[in-house]
Structure formats: structure tokens, C-alpha cells
Scaffold this motif. Structure first.
Motif, PDB file in Angstrom:
ATOM      1  N   VAL A  87       0.850  -1.195   0.000  1.00  0.00           N
ATOM      2  CA  VAL A  87       0.000   0.000   0.000  1.00  0.00           C
ATOM      3  C   VAL A  87       0.882   1.240   0.000  1.00  0.00           C
ATOM      4  O   VAL A  87       1.760   1.390   0.849  1.00  0.00           O
ATOM      5  CB  VAL A  87      -0.940  -0.010   1.226  1.00  0.00           C
ATOM      6  N   GLU A  88       0.649   2.124  -0.957  1.00  0.00           N
ATOM      7  CA  GLU A  88       1.462   3.335  -1.070  1.00  0.00           C
ATOM      8  C   GLU A  88       0.893   4.515  -0.301  1.00  0.00           C
ATOM      9  O   GLU A  88       1.524   5.549  -0.193  1.00  0.00           O
ATOM     10  CB  GLU A  88       1.647   3.684  -2.542  1.00  0.00           C
ATOM     11  N   THR A  89      -0.295   4.357   0.262  1.00  0.00           N
ATOM     12  CA  THR A  89      -0.898   5.401   1.084  1.00  0.00           C
ATOM     13  C   THR A  89      -0.256   5.341   2.467  1.00  0.00           C
ATOM     14  O   THR A  89      -0.176   4.264   3.061  1.00  0.00           O
ATOM     15  CB  THR A  89      -2.427   5.183   1.199  1.00  0.00           C
ATOM     16  N   HIS A  90       0.195   6.482   2.970  1.00  0.00           N
ATOM     17  CA  HIS A  90       0.896   6.495   4.246  1.00  0.00           C
ATOM     18  C   HIS A  90       0.143   7.228   5.345  1.00  0.00           C
ATOM     19  O   HIS A  90       0.635   7.345   6.463  1.00  0.00           O
ATOM     20  CB  HIS A  90       2.287   7.090   4.076  1.00  0.00           C
ATOM     21  N   GLN A  91      -1.068   7.718   5.019  1.00  0.00           N
ATOM     22  CA  GLN A  91      -1.907   8.380   6.002  1.00  0.00           C
ATOM     23  C   GLN A  91      -3.326   8.425   5.458  1.00  0.00           C
ATOM     24  O   GLN A  91      -3.517   8.553   4.245  1.00  0.00           O
ATOM     25  CB  GLN A  91      -1.404   9.797   6.268  1.00  0.00           C
ATOM     26  N   LEU A  92      -4.310   8.288   6.331  1.00  0.00           N
ATOM     27  CA  LEU A  92      -5.716   8.349   5.930  1.00  0.00           C
ATOM     28  C   LEU A  92      -6.451   9.336   6.819  1.00  0.00           C
ATOM     29  O   LEU A  92      -6.104   9.489   7.985  1.00  0.00           O
ATOM     30  CB  LEU A  92      -6.405   6.991   6.111  1.00  0.00           C
ATOM     31  N   ASN A  93      -7.483   9.958   6.257  1.00  0.00           N
ATOM     32  CA  ASN A  93      -8.345  10.723   7.144  1.00  0.00           C
ATOM     33  C   ASN A  93      -9.434   9.781   7.651  1.00  0.00           C
ATOM     34  O   ASN A  93      -9.687   8.719   7.089  1.00  0.00           O
ATOM     35  CB  ASN A  93      -8.891  11.992   6.482  1.00  0.00           C
ATOM     36  N   ARG A  94     -10.056  10.170   8.734  1.00  0.00           N
ATOM     37  CA  ARG A  94     -11.051   9.327   9.409  1.00  0.00           C
ATOM     38  C   ARG A  94     -12.215   8.969   8.487  1.00  0.00           C
ATOM     39  O   ARG A  94     -12.701   7.852   8.484  1.00  0.00           O
ATOM     40  CB  ARG A  94     -11.550  10.039  10.659  1.00  0.00           C
ATOM     41  N   ASP A  95     -12.683   9.919   7.665  1.00  0.00           N
ATOM     42  CA  ASP A  95     -13.811   9.655   6.773  1.00  0.00           C
ATOM     43  C   ASP A  95     -13.476   8.582   5.740  1.00  0.00           C
ATOM     44  O   ASP A  95     -14.295   7.715   5.441  1.00  0.00           O
ATOM     45  CB  ASP A  95     -14.259  10.937   6.067  1.00  0.00           C
ATOM     46  N   THR A  96     -12.263   8.630   5.199  1.00  0.00           N
ATOM     47  CA  THR A  96     -11.846   7.623   4.225  1.00  0.00           C
ATOM     48  C   THR A  96     -11.723   6.257   4.886  1.00  0.00           C
ATOM     49  O   THR A  96     -12.189   5.250   4.344  1.00  0.00           O
ATOM     50  CB  THR A  96     -10.520   8.019   3.560  1.00  0.00           C
ATOM     51  N   ALA A  97     -11.137   6.221   6.069  1.00  0.00           N
ATOM     52  CA  ALA A  97     -11.023   4.947   6.793  1.00  0.00           C
ATOM     53  C   ALA A  97     -12.407   4.378   7.092  1.00  0.00           C
ATOM     54  O   ALA A  97     -12.649   3.182   6.902  1.00  0.00           O
ATOM     55  CB  ALA A  97     -10.235   5.144   8.090  1.00  0.00           C
ATOM     56  N   ARG A  98     -13.323   5.234   7.523  1.00  0.00           N
ATOM     57  CA  ARG A  98     -14.685   4.777   7.821  1.00  0.00           C
ATOM     58  C   ARG A  98     -15.347   4.233   6.559  1.00  0.00           C
ATOM     59  O   ARG A  98     -15.990   3.182   6.590  1.00  0.00           O
ATOM     60  CB  ARG A  98     -15.515   5.926   8.399  1.00  0.00           C
ATOM     61  N   ASN A 137       2.728  -2.035   7.664  1.00  0.00           N
ATOM     62  CA  ASN A 137       2.936  -0.616   7.910  1.00  0.00           C
ATOM     63  C   ASN A 137       1.820  -0.080   8.783  1.00  0.00           C
ATOM     64  O   ASN A 137       0.666  -0.470   8.620  1.00  0.00           O
ATOM     65  CB  ASN A 137       2.967   0.165   6.602  1.00  0.00           C
ATOM     66  N   VAL A 138       2.153   0.833   9.664  1.00  0.00           N
ATOM     67  CA  VAL A 138       1.142   1.541  10.457  1.00  0.00           C
ATOM     68  C   VAL A 138       0.667   2.733   9.642  1.00  0.00           C
ATOM     69  O   VAL A 138       1.474   3.472   9.075  1.00  0.00           O
ATOM     70  CB  VAL A 138       1.730   1.997  11.813  1.00  0.00           C
ATOM     71  N   ILE A 139      -0.650   2.903   9.555  1.00  0.00           N
ATOM     72  CA  ILE A 139      -1.246   4.012   8.814  1.00  0.00           C
ATOM     73  C   ILE A 139      -1.893   4.967   9.832  1.00  0.00           C
ATOM     74  O   ILE A 139      -2.932   4.651  10.404  1.00  0.00           O
ATOM     75  CB  ILE A 139      -2.322   3.524   7.816  1.00  0.00           C
ATOM     76  N   PRO A 140      -1.283   6.128  10.052  1.00  0.00           N
ATOM     77  CA  PRO A 140      -1.908   7.075  10.993  1.00  0.00           C
ATOM     78  C   PRO A 140      -3.140   7.738  10.389  1.00  0.00           C
ATOM     79  O   PRO A 140      -3.234   7.915   9.172  1.00  0.00           O
ATOM     80  CB  PRO A 140      -0.805   8.099  11.255  1.00  0.00           C
ATOM     81  N   GLY A 180      -5.738   4.192  -5.685  1.00  0.00           N
ATOM     82  CA  GLY A 180      -6.400   3.355  -6.683  1.00  0.00           C
ATOM     83  C   GLY A 180      -6.215   1.863  -6.510  1.00  0.00           C
ATOM     84  O   GLY A 180      -6.894   1.067  -7.159  1.00  0.00           O
ATOM     85  N   GLN A 181      -5.302   1.455  -5.645  1.00  0.00           N
ATOM     86  CA  GLN A 181      -5.082   0.024  -5.412  1.00  0.00           C
ATOM     87  C   GLN A 181      -6.297  -0.581  -4.721  1.00  0.00           C
ATOM     88  O   GLN A 181      -6.900   0.028  -3.841  1.00  0.00           O
ATOM     89  CB  GLN A 181      -3.838  -0.166  -4.538  1.00  0.00           C
ATOM     90  N   ALA A 182      -6.667  -1.786  -5.105  1.00  0.00           N
ATOM     91  CA  ALA A 182      -7.792  -2.480  -4.476  1.00  0.00           C
ATOM     92  C   ALA A 182      -7.490  -2.721  -3.001  1.00  0.00           C
ATOM     93  O   ALA A 182      -6.382  -3.127  -2.646  1.00  0.00           O
ATOM     94  CB  ALA A 182      -8.049  -3.811  -5.176  1.00  0.00           C
ATOM     95  N   ALA A 183      -8.475  -2.455  -2.166  1.00  0.00           N
ATOM     96  CA  ALA A 183      -8.321  -2.654  -0.723  1.00  0.00           C
ATOM     97  C   ALA A 183      -8.957  -3.975  -0.317  1.00  0.00           C
ATOM     98  O   ALA A 183     -10.007  -4.351  -0.826  1.00  0.00           O
ATOM     99  CB  ALA A 183      -8.982  -1.507   0.037  1.00  0.00           C
ATOM    100  N   ARG A 184      -8.335  -4.646   0.589  1.00  0.00           N
ATOM    101  CA  ARG A 184      -8.870  -5.887   1.164  1.00  0.00           C
ATOM    102  C   ARG A 184      -8.920  -5.693   2.669  1.00  0.00           C
ATOM    103  O   ARG A 184      -7.877  -5.561   3.312  1.00  0.00           O
ATOM    104  CB  ARG A 184      -7.956  -7.048   0.777  1.00  0.00           C
ATOM    105  N   ILE A 185     -10.116  -5.620   3.213  1.00  0.00           N
ATOM    106  CA  ILE A 185     -10.318  -5.260   4.607  1.00  0.00           C
ATOM    107  C   ILE A 185     -10.471  -6.507   5.478  1.00  0.00           C
ATOM    108  O   ILE A 185     -11.210  -7.428   5.123  1.00  0.00           O
ATOM    109  CB  ILE A 185     -11.581  -4.370   4.770  1.00  0.00           C
ATOM    110  N   PHE A 186      -9.794  -6.495   6.620  1.00  0.00           N
ATOM    111  CA  PHE A 186      -9.875  -7.576   7.601  1.00  0.00           C
ATOM    112  C   PHE A 186     -10.354  -7.003   8.924  1.00  0.00           C
ATOM    113  O   PHE A 186      -9.928  -5.917   9.329  1.00  0.00           O
ATOM    114  CB  PHE A 186      -8.505  -8.238   7.792  1.00  0.00           C
TER     115      PHE A 186
END
Length: 138
Positions: free
Chosen positions: A30-41, A133-136, A54-60
Motif C-alpha cells: 500500500v502506497e498510502t501512508h496516512q488516511l483521514n477518518r472519513d476515508t477509513a470509515r 505498515n502503520v497508517i496514521p 487506486g489500489q484495491a483494498a482488502r479489509i480484515f
């Protein structure tokens, strides 16, 4: 009275420690190194199925009754576990998507996120290692 004040202070300190010991994790691909709360939600509610790049996300996720799951959903996503479950049920029953993959333990969460390109999950810091990776959240 002083005992009540001390008890409340200790309780508040414990709550803060609980918040600080959970982390959002992602597969190293994953090339994203930070997310905002709305995107994470949106990603955990399965409304957004890709990372911002744009990379496909796979949520666990852990089971709804798991203490870490409850804390993560409330503290990081600002929703209740039953609200998240309703969002998953809606996409599944409408045929527009699927629920996240459920794992049984935080060790399994770490393994699945580490081995799945685009993987994202959460766990307590004590389970963290360098395979993810940890995503803040901002």
C-alpha cells in the motif's frame, strides 16, 4: 471524595492508554501512508473499495464481540460495531459488495494483512511487527 477523584483520574488514564495501543495497519504494498477518518470509515464500511492511490483494498476485521474490534470501531471510526455491521449487511444483501474478511485473532489479523496485497486491518501495538505498515489517521 479524594478517592473518587483518584479513581476517575486512573480510569481516564486507562482509557487514553487503551486508545494509544491500537493501530491501523496495511500491507507494505500500500502506497498510502496516512488516511483521514472519513476515508477509513468508508473503507471499513465497504463503501470505498480502493485505497486513495487506486489500489484495491482488502479489509480484515475481528469478530464484532472482540474488545479490540469494539474499541477500534468506536475510537478510530467514530461509529458503533452494530452500525458497521448494518453497513456490511446492506452491501451484501443488496448484491453490491461483500463484507470484510473476518479473522479470529490479532495474530491472524497480522498474518492476513501482511500476506494480502492491499490488505488493511487493525491490532494492538503489542502484536505489531515489521511485516506491516502503520497508517496514521489525521
Amino acid at each position: 471524595m479524594i478517592y473518587l477523584m483518584v479513581a476517575l483520574l486512573l480510569w481516564a488514564t486507562e482509557l487514553q492508554a487503551d486508545e494509544d495501543d491500537l493501530v491501523l495497519i496495511a500491507n507494505p504494498s500500500v502506497e498510502t501512508h496516512q488516511l483521514n477518518r472519513d476515508t477509513a470509515r468508508a473503507m471499513f464500511a465497504m463503501r470505498q473499495r480502493t485505497w486513495p492511490d487506486g489500489q484495491a483494498a482488502r479489509i480484515f476485521v475481528l469478530p464484532n464481540d472482540d474488545h479490540s474490534h469494539e474499541r477500534f470501531v468506536k475510537q478510530f471510526l467514530n461509529v458503533y460495531p452494530h452500525q458497521l455491521q448494518m453497513a456490511w449487511d446492506r452491501v451484501v444483501f443488496s448484491g453490491t459488495g461483500q463484507a470484510p474478511s473476518q479473522v479470529d485473532t490479532e495474530a491472524e489479523m497480522l498474518e492476513q494483512v501482511a500476506s494480502t496485497p492491499g490488505g488493511m486491518g487493525y491490532l494492538e501495538k503489542k502484536y505489531l511487527d515489521d511485516r506491516v505498515n502503520v497508517i496514521p489517521l489525521d
